[in-house]
Design a protein around this motif. Sequence first.
Motif, PDB file in Angstrom:
ATOM      1  N   UNK A   1     -13.728  -0.372 -41.722  1.00  0.00           N
ATOM      2  CA  UNK A   1     -14.451  -1.361 -41.007  1.00  0.00           C
ATOM      3  C   UNK A   1     -15.936  -1.765 -40.666  1.00  0.00           C
ATOM      4  N   UNK A   2     -15.898  -3.190 -41.589  1.00  0.00           N
ATOM      5  CA  UNK A   2     -17.447  -3.864 -41.262  1.00  0.00           C
ATOM      6  C   UNK A   2     -16.640  -5.334 -41.051  1.00  0.00           C
ATOM      7  N   UNK A   3     -18.406  -5.858 -40.676  1.00  0.00           N
ATOM      8  CA  UNK A   3     -18.855  -6.755 -40.533  1.00  0.00           C
ATOM      9  C   UNK A   3     -19.694  -7.381 -41.420  1.00  0.00           C
ATOM     10  N   UNK A   4     -19.279  -8.673 -41.422  1.00  0.00           N
ATOM     11  CA  UNK A   4     -20.073  -9.399 -43.390  1.00  0.00           C
ATOM     12  C   UNK A   4     -20.530 -10.627 -42.877  1.00  0.00           C
ATOM     13  N   UNK A   5     -21.920 -10.745 -43.347  1.00  0.00           N
ATOM     14  CA  UNK A   5     -22.181 -12.694 -43.060  1.00  0.00           C
ATOM     15  C   UNK A   5     -21.403 -13.221 -44.332  1.00  0.00           C
ATOM     16  N   UNK A   6     -20.446 -14.078 -43.973  1.00  0.00           N
ATOM     17  CA  UNK A   6     -19.930 -15.127 -44.832  1.00  0.00           C
ATOM     18  C   UNK A   6     -21.442 -16.661 -44.432  1.00  0.00           C
ATOM     19  N   UNK A   7     -22.327 -17.099 -45.579  1.00  0.00           N
ATOM     20  CA  UNK A   7     -22.782 -18.107 -45.195  1.00  0.00           C
ATOM     21  C   UNK A   7     -22.988 -18.302 -43.467  1.00  0.00           C
ATOM     22  N   UNK A   8     -22.817 -19.121 -42.803  1.00  0.00           N
ATOM     23  CA  UNK A   8     -22.973 -19.282 -41.057  1.00  0.00           C
ATOM     24  C   UNK A   8     -21.717 -18.758 -40.523  1.00  0.00           C
ATOM     25  N   UNK A   9     -21.481 -18.009 -40.933  1.00  0.00           N
ATOM     26  CA  UNK A   9     -20.223 -17.109 -39.622  1.00  0.00           C
ATOM     27  C   UNK A   9     -20.336 -16.065 -40.054  1.00  0.00           C
ATOM     28  N   UNK A  10     -19.832 -14.997 -39.375  1.00  0.00           N
ATOM     29  CA  UNK A  10     -19.514 -13.088 -39.728  1.00  0.00           C
ATOM     30  C   UNK A  10     -18.224 -13.342 -39.806  1.00  0.00           C
ATOM     31  N   UNK A  11     -17.653 -12.228 -40.330  1.00  0.00           N
ATOM     32  CA  UNK A  11     -15.986 -11.987 -40.406  1.00  0.00           C
ATOM     33  C   UNK A  11     -15.742 -10.916 -40.881  1.00  0.00           C
ATOM     34  N   UNK A  12     -14.709  -9.969 -39.841  1.00  0.00           N
ATOM     35  CA  UNK A  12     -14.529  -9.139 -39.467  1.00  0.00           C
ATOM     36  C   UNK A  12     -13.541  -8.397 -41.280  1.00  0.00           C
ATOM     37  N   UNK A  13     -13.495  -7.350 -41.334  1.00  0.00           N
ATOM     38  CA  UNK A  13     -12.613  -6.956 -42.640  1.00  0.00           C
ATOM     39  C   UNK A  13     -12.772  -5.173 -42.998  1.00  0.00           C
ATOM     40  N   UNK A  14     -11.158  -5.204 -42.981  1.00  0.00           N
ATOM     41  CA  UNK A  14     -11.197  -3.641 -43.358  1.00  0.00           C
ATOM     42  C   UNK A  14     -10.893  -3.255 -44.583  1.00  0.00           C
ATOM     43  N   UNK A  15     -11.591  -2.688 -45.332  1.00  0.00           N
ATOM     44  CA  UNK A  15     -12.201  -2.964 -46.422  1.00  0.00           C
ATOM     45  C   UNK A  15     -10.839  -1.122 -47.121  1.00  0.00           C
ATOM     46  N   UNK A  16      -9.415  -1.102 -46.932  1.00  0.00           N
ATOM     47  CA  UNK A  16      -9.116   0.056 -47.062  1.00  0.00           C
ATOM     48  C   UNK A  16      -8.830   0.067 -48.824  1.00  0.00           C
ATOM     49  N   UNK A  17      -8.090   1.237 -49.004  1.00  0.00           N
ATOM     50  CA  UNK A  17      -7.930   1.127 -50.892  1.00  0.00           C
ATOM     51  C   UNK A  17      -6.738   0.965 -50.885  1.00  0.00           C
ATOM     52  N   UNK A  18      -5.478   0.306 -51.887  1.00  0.00           N
ATOM     53  CA  UNK A  18      -4.372   0.059 -52.050  1.00  0.00           C
ATOM     54  C   UNK A  18      -3.343   0.807 -51.649  1.00  0.00           C
ATOM     55  N   UNK A  19      -3.770   2.304 -51.906  1.00  0.00           N
ATOM     56  CA  UNK A  19      -3.395   3.828 -51.852  1.00  0.00           C
ATOM     57  C   UNK A  19      -2.740   3.404 -49.996  1.00  0.00           C
TER      58      UNK A  19
END
Length: 463
Positions: free
Chosen positions: A345-363
């Motif tokens: 689980x990550x918070x990432x800044x993209x340009x002028x906003x922050x997105x929440x993304x869950x980086x799981x493997x394809x398995x």
Amino acid sequence: MEETDNFSMKEIINHLKEVGFVFQGSEIYGGLANTWDYGHLGVILKNKIKLLWWNYFIKNNQFNIALDSSILLNSKVWQASGHLDNFNDPLVDCKNCKFRFRADSLIQHYYPDIDCDGWSNDKLDQFIGETKVKCLNCQKNDFTKVKQFRLMFETFQGSVENQGNKLYLRPETAQGIFINFNNIKKFYNKRLPFGIGQIGKSFRNEITPGNFIFRTYEFEQMELEFFYSPTDDINWFTYWVKSVQTFIEKLGITKENYRLHNHDQDKLSHYSLATTDILYKFPFGWKELCGIANRGNYDLLQHTKFSKANFLAQDSTTNKLVNPLVIEPSMGVERLFFAIICQGLRKEKTKDKTRVVLKLSSDLTPYHVAIASLNKKKLGVKTQEVFDLLQSSLLDIILEQKNEIGKVYNYHDRIGTPYCITIDYQTLDDQKVTVRNRDDTSQNRVKISELKEYLYQKLNIFC
């Protein structure tokens, strides 16, 4: 993209509930403390964790086979194993507010540098009294005497409650394996070394459960009991410690977030000759993720003593009958689930906003691909065509009903879907779709006829 601060416990719990992974147990009746229900996404993630364990420890391992033993066992099993005498914790109650604590945990809350594991009840009482340790709830120093608290849940067989029909919900799956040792050896013609693994529910009446799904009354274990000859020249303990490390790294747990902890000899369980825990850096500190124990020949000799059964096995090298030794790699589904979420689980800044993304493997990701369109009515036929094409593949897919593509992207970033496919008006002309990547948000136009192969390659899925 720039990563921001890690998530707090509260944020993780809220996230998992908001997107449908985990819910509070018995919520409409005010909940039941330390019980949790798993929604559709949570069920998929748990099942994928178990499938990876099955493939790694059973299907693709030449030594190991499976068992599914009963949750309820004859009470003599727990007498022989030592659980009736040894499986308990020091309990203390606050006389003022009636809150209950593990005495050693209460001391270590105020004095984290003091290792009071293994202290007698009298020594715990003395320390709590002399140092004026306070209740974590009401801040009073007025406790009962420390007493031992049995960690097994009791139940009764039949309609009358008496000692003659008392049973226990199993606190571990291991004993079901030990008492079936002769069945496995006989019916599957096994000689040492060999392992018996199982996945199943266990129950512990913890004094202080908590930290979300980390410590609960009911949990699922994935355990392997690996039996070998005392004359075997392979260091099986080291072998399985390394094997477990390899497995958790396959789940996406990175080396900087876990470490090994070797138990001191005077801190070992009653059955253990050596134990190595793998600790994970949870939001509440470094805590046990899984463990590897050298149980020696304690369990089989105990069951020999109490049942009079013969648990000798044949060494495949010398053909001699020996008392097997056993190594136990054990891990909990829920703790792995939690660590995987914390890791991904990550918070990432993209340009002028922050997105929440869950980086799981394809398995592990619940869905590999989400399919959406700009207009359900006008593009519905083509969208269904793409869905049908991929539904017959090795991919886990979902057909989204939303027309707002931004919301589709946002939701699937939050649940870990690696790719989103958008059918737009141009698709009707060029037979191409837009494929959007979760990790870097890049978008590519891909021909529908080449879509399956494209996704297989990106997700490392092989036919």
